[in-house]
Design an enzyme around this catalytic site. Sequence first.
Site, PDB file in Angstrom:
ATOM      1  N   THR A  82       0.833  -1.208   0.000  1.00 29.49           N
ATOM      2  CA  THR A  82       0.000   0.000   0.000  1.00 29.49           C
ATOM      3  C   THR A  82       0.866   1.256   0.000  1.00 29.49           C
ATOM      4  OG1 THR A  82      -1.673  -1.230   1.242  1.00 29.49           O
ATOM      5  CG2 THR A  82      -1.925   1.153   1.136  1.00 29.49           C
ATOM      6  N   ASP A  83       1.943   1.237   0.761  1.00 28.26           N
ATOM      7  CA  ASP A  83       2.882   2.367   0.745  1.00 28.26           C
ATOM      8  C   ASP A  83       3.479   2.556  -0.650  1.00 28.26           C
ATOM      9  OD1 ASP A  83       2.692   3.321   3.331  1.00 28.26           O
ATOM     10  OD2 ASP A  83       4.304   2.069   4.098  1.00 28.26           O
ATOM     11  N   ILE A  84       3.904   1.463  -1.260  1.00 28.95           N
ATOM     12  CA  ILE A  84       4.518   1.539  -2.587  1.00 28.95           C
ATOM     13  C   ILE A  84       3.527   2.097  -3.609  1.00 28.95           C
ATOM     14  CG2 ILE A  84       5.508   0.202  -4.481  1.00 28.95           C
ATOM     15  CD1 ILE A  84       7.352   0.426  -2.077  1.00 28.95           C
TER      16      ILE A  84
END
Length: 409
Positions: free
Chosen positions: A179-181
């Site tokens: 999700t961060d990526i």
Amino acid sequence: MAGALSHIRVLDLSRILAGPWAGQILGDLGAEVIKVERPVVGDDTRAWGPPYLRDAHGENTAEAAYYLCANRNKKSVTIDFTQAEGQALVRELAARSDVVIENFKVGGLQQYGLDYDSLKAVNPGLIYCSITGFGQDGPYATRAGYDFLIQGLGGLMSLTGRKESEAGAGPTKVGVALTDILTGLYASTSILAALAHRDLTGIGQNIDLALLDVQVACLANQAMNFLTTGVPPKRLGNAHPNIVPYQDFPTSDGDMILAVGNDSQFAKFCAVAGRTEWAQDARFAKNAARVTHREILVPLIRQASVMRTTREWISLLEQAGVPCGPINDLANVFDDAQVQARGIKIELSHPTAGTVPLVASPIRMSETPVEYRNAPPLLGQHTHDVLAAVLGLDSMEIERLAKIGVIGT
């Protein structure tokens, strides 16, 4: 040839992964990225180890592997912007920048005069990208958001893991902070769009990106499976909800991935497997029928797949034009001939370790190729250089700021 963004300066106030990932993408594309960090401690991920980068003697450096994955092509400047003079320095850097990236809690930078409205006053053309867990409004806006939390809340873990009828069933997070990526990718895309708009109008803008929004948006076909039926999809392990066979299968010496995308490929697989009758069977001939009858077909394929080695299957299926492959660990990934041919592992000079291994950008551009100018910087490595070159401060003023703790020494 200068990078496509060599005319752009980015002030990166973010830490952890989503914001730094966006900054690294822009840096790879040629932008000057100034990473502002807290003196002494810096980005939280500098301490997220082990493992740490090792020097030529095999000793650990102060650079955690986690930090190294998202911070190349940046200059590290340490500024304490809880102090008034530190705030002034950051505002001056923002006034001379094209983009600001930050991932503080909602309203967290307002007390320092570093929020969008404050910086817009000194730089009307500024692109200001805020990354938070839940966005700038809504009932969860003030909550902190981390990737693992969002993978659960945003539905991804309801789709990931073994199906309920199997041993070890239960929700599972993805093995990287996906999700961060993905949020970092959306951030870089948004920033590029805002820069294109500014080129036409001269007007900057505020970008509000939320990890939860990104996670739900990236549920893709699974979200649509729910929205079109009203039935929440269930975990299927490595199987696909809409395509069969599209999963892992055991071989005589391990496992392989079989990714049949259409009925023609299925018929070719049946021929290689010596089961041509499957392609004629009304239960299996068409994909929709195979999805309906997966509980019958998959065990039949498993009985056949264990009769050959992984290498044998891949060789035969590739010749037949049926997508397939091994399940590699990372040692095998970086030893793979295609990965090596594409130059996906790179090395850059590093001031304490000699060299640092990194994963290359996947972006390949013919006229403005990605540049690998600098290894992830040491904490505060460029403080003096940036303050002198960008803000025009002389050595005496820089020394004074260091002595009173506004900047790192």
